[in-house]
Scaffold this active site. Sequence first.
Site, short mmCIF file in Angstrom:
data_model
loop_
_atom_site.label_atom_id
_atom_site.label_comp_id
_atom_site.label_asym_id
_atom_site.label_seq_id
_atom_site.Cartn_x
_atom_site.Cartn_y
_atom_site.Cartn_z
CB SER A 1 42.70 53.09 -111.77
OG SER A 1 42.81 52.10 -112.74
CE1 TYR B 1 44.23 48.92 -108.47
CE2 TYR B 1 43.01 48.75 -110.48
CZ TYR B 1 44.22 49.47 -109.61
OH TYR B 1 44.96 50.35 -110.07
P1 NDP Z 1 54.09 49.77 -108.78
O1 NDP Z 1 53.95 48.55 -108.20
O2 NDP Z 1 55.55 50.02 -109.57
O3 NDP Z 1 54.18 50.95 -107.59
C1 NDP Z 1 53.38 50.85 -106.55
C2 NDP Z 1 54.19 51.64 -105.33
O4 NDP Z 1 53.30 51.68 -104.24
C3 NDP Z 1 55.43 51.07 -104.97
O5 NDP Z 1 56.49 52.11 -105.06
C4 NDP Z 1 55.13 50.44 -103.68
O6 NDP Z 1 56.52 50.53 -102.94
C5 NDP Z 1 54.30 51.48 -103.19
N1 NDP Z 1 53.37 50.78 -101.95
C6 NDP Z 1 52.74 49.37 -102.12
N2 NDP Z 1 52.31 49.41 -100.80
C7 NDP Z 1 52.61 50.26 -100.17
C8 NDP Z 1 52.74 50.67 -98.62
N3 NDP Z 1 51.69 49.76 -97.93
N4 NDP Z 1 53.10 51.74 -98.24
C9 NDP Z 1 53.86 52.38 -98.79
N5 NDP Z 1 54.02 52.22 -100.40
C10 NDP Z 1 53.58 51.14 -100.79
O7 NDP Z 1 52.75 50.28 -109.54
P2 NDP Z 1 52.35 51.64 -110.13
O8 NDP Z 1 53.50 52.58 -110.38
O9 NDP Z 1 51.46 51.13 -111.58
O10 NDP Z 1 51.16 52.02 -109.21
C11 NDP Z 1 51.27 53.29 -108.86
C12 NDP Z 1 49.62 53.87 -108.76
O11 NDP Z 1 49.07 53.90 -110.02
C13 NDP Z 1 48.87 52.75 -107.84
O12 NDP Z 1 47.95 53.57 -106.98
C14 NDP Z 1 48.28 52.03 -109.08
O13 NDP Z 1 46.92 51.65 -108.65
C15 NDP Z 1 47.97 53.04 -109.98
N6 NDP Z 1 47.56 52.66 -111.39
C16 NDP Z 1 48.45 52.01 -112.00
C17 NDP Z 1 48.19 51.53 -113.16
C18 NDP Z 1 48.93 50.56 -114.35
O14 NDP Z 1 48.71 50.33 -115.06
N7 NDP Z 1 50.25 50.36 -113.56
C19 NDP Z 1 46.76 51.98 -113.93
C20 NDP Z 1 46.24 52.82 -113.12
C21 NDP Z 1 46.23 52.96 -111.97
P3 NDP Z 1 56.95 49.24 -101.88
O15 NDP Z 1 56.56 48.19 -102.32
O16 NDP Z 1 58.32 49.74 -101.70
O17 NDP Z 1 56.24 49.77 -100.52
#
Ligand code: NDP
Length: 240
Positions: free
Chosen positions: A133, A146
């Site tokens: 990030s 975070y």
């Molecule tokens: P979302 O919330 O849309 O996606 C997060 C994903 O992580 C979901 O598919 C969720 O699936 C999965 N997840 C969460 N906990 C678990 C778990 N215990 N086991 C398996 N899967 C899990 O957010 P983003 O797409 O934005 O996030 C994706 C990545 O990008 C993250 O690592 C985030 O930190 C990073 N990021 C995002 C930014 C943003 O501005 N959006 C900026 C910088 C980095 P489910 O709940 O079905 O398990």
Amino acid sequence: MSKPLVIITGASSGIGAATAKLFSEAGHPLLLLARRLPEMEALALPNALCRAVDVMDVDAFRAAIAEAEARFGKADCLVNNAGVMFCGDPVKQSADEWQRMLDVNLRGLLNGIQLVLEGMVARQSGTIVNIGSIAGVKTFPKHAVYCGTKFAVHAITETIRQEVSGSDVRLVTIAPGMVETDLVNHSTDAEARDGWWEYANRIGGALKPESIAQSILFAYQMPQSVCVREMVVCPTRQEP
Ligand code: NDP
């Protein structure tokens, strides 16, 4: 299968779902992992095995990889994307929120690395893309824990990259700025949550998840002899 297996964690929404679609269009068989199975199945991608796996459950994670590799061949790429973000005041934030960020963003990511790395080193090929990030490059108020997890993602990725570089295995950090997903909506701190969206609107919108998916595919599609070590990808108008 002419193209090798790609594993994507957190594929049920946001960046992970966009990445699944793009790698599928590029012809890859996929293993899609997250806790919400219906959302992954609704993507309806060909040659995609979807399994409800919590990345903290290392046995379920391992079993899903074994099942996918039996069907599609050895995994050539892991996109360690699953993550959670809970913004919060350091005095008021609950220890449960700290723990969940440490668990998913770090231990879940480490589980993924450990499950595929030995095979990749033995095959002298493979790519692990860890989603860091901008909060792993610089700090932001109300993001202390975070930021801590994402700084650690950058450090872990770069350390292991050095350790396996002689085996032609690549470790890549993709560090997104603000991306329009559900990530911030899980924050219980309403002021931080609303402030995120207000700022995103003020700068004309956050990135679409597809832009991060393209960045991941770009890094992966470079020749194996080229390692894109780190890519920071933000909205042009994002100031911090
Ligand atoms: P979302 O919330 O849309 O996606 C997060 C994903 O992580 C979901 O598919 C969720 O699936 C999965 N997840 C969460 N906990 C678990 C778990 N215990 N086991 C398996 N899967 C899990 O957010 P983003 O797409 O934005 O996030 C994706 C990545 O990008 C993250 O690592 C985030 O930190 C990073 N990021 C995002 C930014 C943003 O501005 N959006 C900026 C910088 C980095 P489910 O709940 O079905 O398990």
